[in-house]
Design a protein around this motif. Structure first.
Motif, PDB file in Angstrom:
ATOM      1  N   PHE A   1       0.833  -1.195   0.000  1.00 34.12           N
ATOM      2  CA  PHE A   1       0.000   0.000   0.000  1.00 34.12           C
ATOM      3  C   PHE A   1       0.875   1.255   0.000  1.00 34.12           C
ATOM      4  O   PHE A   1       1.935   1.297   0.639  1.00 34.12           O
ATOM      5  CB  PHE A   1      -0.911   0.030   1.234  1.00 34.12           C
ATOM      6  N   ASP A   2       0.398   2.255  -0.726  1.00 36.68           N
ATOM      7  CA  ASP A   2       1.000   3.585  -0.641  1.00 36.68           C
ATOM      8  C   ASP A   2       0.343   4.297   0.531  1.00 36.68           C
ATOM      9  O   ASP A   2      -0.792   4.767   0.442  1.00 36.68           O
ATOM     10  CB  ASP A   2       0.765   4.352  -1.947  1.00 36.68           C
ATOM     11  N   ARG A   3       1.040   4.371   1.640  1.00 39.55           N
ATOM     12  CA  ARG A   3       0.447   4.888   2.871  1.00 39.55           C
ATOM     13  C   ARG A   3       0.279   6.401   2.871  1.00 39.55           C
ATOM     14  O   ARG A   3      -0.422   6.941   3.721  1.00 39.55           O
ATOM     15  CB  ARG A   3       1.277   4.424   4.070  1.00 39.55           C
ATOM     16  N   LYS A   4       0.925   7.083   1.953  1.00 36.62           N
ATOM     17  CA  LYS A   4       0.724   8.527   1.834  1.00 36.62           C
ATOM     18  C   LYS A   4      -0.496   8.865   0.992  1.00 36.62           C
ATOM     19  O   LYS A   4      -1.210   9.831   1.266  1.00 36.62           O
ATOM     20  CB  LYS A   4       1.977   9.179   1.237  1.00 36.62           C
ATOM     21  N   GLU A   5      -0.722   8.055  -0.049  1.00 38.67           N
ATOM     22  CA  GLU A   5      -1.822   8.333  -0.971  1.00 38.67           C
ATOM     23  C   GLU A   5      -3.123   7.642  -0.580  1.00 38.67           C
ATOM     24  O   GLU A   5      -4.190   8.007  -1.090  1.00 38.67           O
ATOM     25  CB  GLU A   5      -1.423   7.910  -2.393  1.00 38.67           C
ATOM     26  N   SER A   6      -3.077   6.655   0.278  1.00 40.54           N
ATOM     27  CA  SER A   6      -4.295   5.963   0.722  1.00 40.54           C
ATOM     28  C   SER A   6      -4.894   6.752   1.889  1.00 40.54           C
ATOM     29  O   SER A   6      -4.266   6.875   2.949  1.00 40.54           O
ATOM     30  CB  SER A   6      -3.970   4.531   1.165  1.00 40.54           C
ATOM     31  N   VAL A   7      -6.102   7.274   1.679  1.00 37.72           N
ATOM     32  CA  VAL A   7      -6.721   8.143   2.680  1.00 37.72           C
ATOM     33  C   VAL A   7      -8.174   7.732   2.903  1.00 37.72           C
ATOM     34  O   VAL A   7      -8.823   7.154   2.028  1.00 37.72           O
ATOM     35  CB  VAL A   7      -6.648   9.625   2.256  1.00 37.72           C
ATOM     36  N   ALA A   8      -8.661   8.057   4.102  1.00 38.41           N
ATOM     37  CA  ALA A   8     -10.049   7.767   4.464  1.00 38.41           C
ATOM     38  C   ALA A   8     -10.835   9.074   4.546  1.00 38.41           C
ATOM     39  O   ALA A   8     -10.333  10.082   5.049  1.00 38.41           O
ATOM     40  CB  ALA A   8     -10.103   7.029   5.799  1.00 38.41           C
ATOM     41  N   HIS A   9     -12.078   9.031   4.052  1.00 36.77           N
ATOM     42  CA  HIS A   9     -12.993  10.164   4.145  1.00 36.77           C
ATOM     43  C   HIS A   9     -14.133   9.781   5.095  1.00 36.77           C
ATOM     44  O   HIS A   9     -14.019   8.829   5.845  1.00 36.77           O
ATOM     45  CB  HIS A   9     -13.497  10.532   2.750  1.00 36.77           C
ATOM     46  N   GLN A  10     -15.215  10.505   5.040  1.00 39.09           N
ATOM     47  CA  GLN A  10     -16.287  10.252   5.997  1.00 39.09           C
ATOM     48  C   GLN A  10     -16.932   8.889   5.791  1.00 39.09           C
ATOM     49  O   GLN A  10     -17.101   8.133   6.746  1.00 39.09           O
ATOM     50  CB  GLN A  10     -17.354  11.353   5.901  1.00 39.09           C
ATOM     51  N   ASP A  11     -17.291   8.557   4.558  1.00 36.98           N
ATOM     52  CA  ASP A  11     -17.962   7.279   4.314  1.00 36.98           C
ATOM     53  C   ASP A  11     -17.339   6.530   3.138  1.00 36.98           C
ATOM     54  O   ASP A  11     -17.985   5.675   2.538  1.00 36.98           O
ATOM     55  CB  ASP A  11     -19.457   7.498   4.067  1.00 36.98           C
ATOM     56  N   TRP A  12     -16.089   6.847   2.791  1.00 38.47           N
ATOM     57  CA  TRP A  12     -15.400   6.115   1.741  1.00 38.47           C
ATOM     58  C   TRP A  12     -13.890   6.274   1.900  1.00 38.47           C
ATOM     59  O   TRP A  12     -13.416   7.151   2.620  1.00 38.47           O
ATOM     60  CB  TRP A  12     -15.851   6.563   0.344  1.00 38.47           C
ATOM     61  N   VAL A  13     -13.156   5.359   1.249  1.00 36.46           N
ATOM     62  CA  VAL A  13     -11.697   5.400   1.297  1.00 36.46           C
ATOM     63  C   VAL A  13     -11.145   5.347  -0.116  1.00 36.46           C
ATOM     64  O   VAL A  13     -11.755   4.769  -1.027  1.00 36.46           O
ATOM     65  CB  VAL A  13     -11.106   4.234   2.130  1.00 36.46           C
ATOM     66  N   SER A  14     -10.002   5.965  -0.299  1.00 32.54           N
ATOM     67  CA  SER A  14      -9.284   5.934  -1.565  1.00 32.54           C
ATOM     68  C   SER A  14      -7.970   5.185  -1.325  1.00 32.54           C
ATOM     69  O   SER A  14      -7.126   5.650  -0.553  1.00 32.54           O
ATOM     70  CB  SER A  14      -9.004   7.357  -2.060  1.00 32.54           C
ATOM     71  N   LEU A  15      -7.809   4.038  -1.971  1.00 31.59           N
ATOM     72  CA  LEU A  15      -6.663   3.165  -1.737  1.00 31.59           C
ATOM     73  C   LEU A  15      -5.723   3.175  -2.944  1.00 31.59           C
ATOM     74  O   LEU A  15      -6.172   3.168  -4.100  1.00 31.59           O
ATOM     75  CB  LEU A  15      -7.126   1.737  -1.464  1.00 31.59           C
ATOM     76  N   ARG A  16      -4.429   3.190  -2.673  1.00 35.48           N
ATOM     77  CA  ARG A  16      -3.390   3.117  -3.693  1.00 35.48           C
ATOM     78  C   ARG A  16      -2.353   2.084  -3.250  1.00 35.48           C
ATOM     79  O   ARG A  16      -2.024   1.982  -2.064  1.00 35.48           O
ATOM     80  CB  ARG A  16      -2.689   4.474  -3.880  1.00 35.48           C
ATOM     81  N   TRP A  17      -1.812   1.340  -4.196  1.00 32.19           N
ATOM     82  CA  TRP A  17      -0.737   0.401  -3.904  1.00 32.19           C
ATOM     83  C   TRP A  17       0.230   0.367  -5.075  1.00 32.19           C
ATOM     84  O   TRP A  17      -0.025   0.931  -6.141  1.00 32.19           O
ATOM     85  CB  TRP A  17      -1.282  -0.988  -3.590  1.00 32.19           C
ATOM     86  N   PHE A  18       1.363  -0.297  -4.874  1.00 31.69           N
ATOM     87  CA  PHE A  18       2.403  -0.296  -5.905  1.00 31.69           C
ATOM     88  C   PHE A  18       3.236  -1.564  -5.790  1.00 31.69           C
ATOM     89  O   PHE A  18       3.225  -2.258  -4.779  1.00 31.69           O
ATOM     90  CB  PHE A  18       3.306   0.939  -5.766  1.00 31.69           C
ATOM     91  N   VAL A  19       3.968  -1.831  -6.854  1.00 24.31           N
ATOM     92  CA  VAL A  19       4.962  -2.909  -6.898  1.00 24.31           C
ATOM     93  C   VAL A  19       6.283  -2.268  -7.291  1.00 24.31           C
ATOM     94  O   VAL A  19       6.335  -1.462  -8.221  1.00 24.31           O
ATOM     95  CB  VAL A  19       4.580  -4.006  -7.910  1.00 24.31           C
ATOM     96  N   THR A  20       7.358  -2.603  -6.564  1.00 28.09           N
ATOM     97  CA  THR A  20       8.643  -1.951  -6.801  1.00 28.09           C
ATOM     98  C   THR A  20       9.099  -2.112  -8.245  1.00 28.09           C
ATOM     99  O   THR A  20       9.528  -1.154  -8.889  1.00 28.09           O
ATOM    100  CB  THR A  20       9.717  -2.525  -5.859  1.00 28.09           C
TER     101      THR A  20
ATOM    102  N   LEU B   1     -19.185   3.333   3.380  1.00 24.40           N
ATOM    103  CA  LEU B   1     -18.661   2.828   4.648  1.00 24.40           C
ATOM    104  C   LEU B   1     -19.264   3.616   5.805  1.00 24.40           C
ATOM    105  O   LEU B   1     -19.916   4.646   5.606  1.00 24.40           O
ATOM    106  CB  LEU B   1     -17.127   2.945   4.673  1.00 24.40           C
ATOM    107  N   LEU B   2     -19.068   3.135   7.004  1.00 23.01           N
ATOM    108  CA  LEU B   2     -19.586   3.811   8.187  1.00 23.01           C
ATOM    109  C   LEU B   2     -18.615   4.900   8.642  1.00 23.01           C
ATOM    110  O   LEU B   2     -17.392   4.708   8.607  1.00 23.01           O
ATOM    111  CB  LEU B   2     -19.779   2.806   9.330  1.00 23.01           C
ATOM    112  N   PRO B   3     -19.138   6.047   9.063  1.00 19.36           N
ATOM    113  CA  PRO B   3     -18.251   7.115   9.542  1.00 19.36           C
ATOM    114  C   PRO B   3     -17.674   6.799  10.930  1.00 19.36           C
ATOM    115  O   PRO B   3     -18.266   6.062  11.716  1.00 19.36           O
ATOM    116  CB  PRO B   3     -19.165   8.342   9.599  1.00 19.36           C
ATOM    117  N   ASN B   4     -16.507   7.349  11.168  1.00 20.35           N
ATOM    118  CA  ASN B   4     -15.861   7.260  12.480  1.00 20.35           C
ATOM    119  C   ASN B   4     -15.654   5.805  12.928  1.00 20.35           C
ATOM    120  O   ASN B   4     -15.824   5.465  14.095  1.00 20.35           O
ATOM    121  CB  ASN B   4     -16.671   8.016  13.534  1.00 20.35           C
ATOM    122  N   ARG B   5     -15.267   4.952  11.959  1.00 20.24           N
ATOM    123  CA  ARG B   5     -15.017   3.539  12.268  1.00 20.24           C
ATOM    124  C   ARG B   5     -13.699   3.108  11.622  1.00 20.24           C
ATOM    125  O   ARG B   5     -13.222   3.709  10.658  1.00 20.24           O
ATOM    126  CB  ARG B   5     -16.166   2.658  11.753  1.00 20.24           C
ATOM    127  N   ALA B   6     -13.105   2.042  12.154  1.00 19.34           N
ATOM    128  CA  ALA B   6     -11.826   1.529  11.670  1.00 19.34           C
ATOM    129  C   ALA B   6     -12.059   0.360  10.725  1.00 19.34           C
ATOM    130  O   ALA B   6     -12.855  -0.549  11.028  1.00 19.34           O
ATOM    131  CB  ALA B   6     -10.943   1.101  12.831  1.00 19.34           C
TER     132      ALA B   6
END
Length: 361
Positions: free
Chosen positions: A243-262, A304-309
């Motif tokens: 995972f790209d931990r800088k570009e993967s971010v969570a919003h109120q009810d959705w997340v934007s995920l990024r990953w990479f291969v070296t 997704l649910l807000p304020n949840r992990a």
């Protein structure tokens, strides 16, 4: 008056009278210490004071004859050179990092004609008919053999690296010994230890690259008059998906995920993305999970649910030639809090199968 005291053996004391002939006038005392190579050092000059390391070396020199002392210094320097070049802490640290990377890699069987080199995985180079000629049951057995061989290879690499760490600690302790005589007496064993550690390092470097897979039986069944192709099996490695931990971010009810291969593959890869809600509180919340096939290195998960992990994992999709994949990257994100709950804004009505969407970025 009695005669003046005799100076200690190996030292000469010279007193120079002052301009009035008095022995006490501005006398300069010269010491000559035999056996240390320190000739006539004047006590009133700054060069007469040795630092602690020079004093210790001088004291060690008193334990040995000059020729033995020179031999000791030469061999000690040779050992220090080995520890700073062939077995340096920086080099061992780098090998530990490579070892940790290999534990996270994916391992595959490559089926190649004997005239092709490892890495020519292009479908245009390797005809699909090659797989059609191979007995599926025998190939599944070879995948198990490949997985076992990979596990053994990783264990051997870990053992070799441990031997290098232990060997360096032993040699470091030998250098710190205050008495040079055991060092010289055991130099033959030290030379043998240096040769053994060099051989261990060579084996470690050679084993870092997956090699040929040992085949005891023919993979191609009897095909009558058809000519059996000459093939070989190799174990190959693919860098881990992370995972790209800088570009993967969570919003109120959705997340934007990024990953990479070296190291990107020539052919686009397929991935498997998993997600689940941590600590669900109701039966409906248990439905906040899923497995998503993705043909890119980015994806957005919505509803997704807000304020949840939430926990997310990503790996390559299952492949026919995959033999061993011990690790997958995981990431936990916490969605942002939503607006205050009221009659008009209840999230309970939104629970259900989560909506997913590929990323537009």
């Amino acid at each position: 008056m009695g005669s003046p005291p005799t100076p200690p053996s190996g030292r000469s004391v010279t007193k120079t009278r002052g301009p009035h002939g008095n022995p006490g006038d501005s006398a300069t005392m010269n010491f000559q210490v035999t056996g240390l190579g320190l000739d006539k050092m004047k006590l009133d000059s700054p060069q007469s004071f040795l630092d602690q390391e020079e004093v210790e070396e001088a004291e060690d020199g008193q334990l040995l004859e000059p020729e033995a002392w020179r031999t000791y210094v030469e061999r000690r320097n040779a050992l220090q050179e080995f520890l700073t070049s062939d077995l340096s802490p920086h080099l061992l640290k780098r090998h530990h990092a490579r070892m940790e990377l290999l534990k996270k890699c994916s391992y595959y069987i490559e089926i190649l004609p004997k005239h092709l080199a490892l890495g020519d995985q292009n479908p245009l180079v390797l005809p699909t008919t090659m797989f059609q000629l191979i007995d599926p049951w025998k190939f599944q057995r070879m995948k198990k053999v490949g997985a076992a061989q990979t596990k053994i290879q990783l264990l051997l690499l870990g053992d070799l690296l441990e031997q290098l760490d232990h060997g360096r600690s032993e040699l470091d302790a030998l250098l710190e010994s205050p008495d040079p005589r055991p060092f010289l007496a055991g130099w033959g064993l030290v030379e043998q230890r240096l040769a053994d550690l060099s051989a261990v390092m060579d084996s470690f470097l050679a084993m870092m690259v997956p090699g040929r897979l040992h085949v005891k039986h023919r993979l191609v069944s009897d095909i009558g008059a058809t000519k059996i192709p000459h093939i070989r099996l190799m174990l190959s490695t693919k860098m881990p998906v992370m995972f790209d931990r800088k570009e993967s971010v969570a919003h109120q009810d959705w997340v934007s995920l990024r990953w990479f291969v070296t190291i990107q593959q020539a052919v686009p890869e397929q991935f498997e993305l998993r997600y689940k809600l941590l600590d669900p509180r109701t039966q409906q919340e248990c439905m906040q999970c899923g497995i998503i096939p993705v043909a890119a290195c980015a994806f957005d998960i919505r509803n997704l649910l807000p304020n949840r992990a939430y926990k997310f994992t990503v790996k390559r999709a299952e492949s026919y030639t995959l033999v061993y994949e011990p690790w997958r990257d995981s990431l936990t994100l916490h969605t942002r809090p939503g607006p205050p709950e009221g009659p008009a804004s209840s999230w309970l009505g939104k629970l259900g199968p989560s909506l997913t969407a590929p990323s537009e970025r």
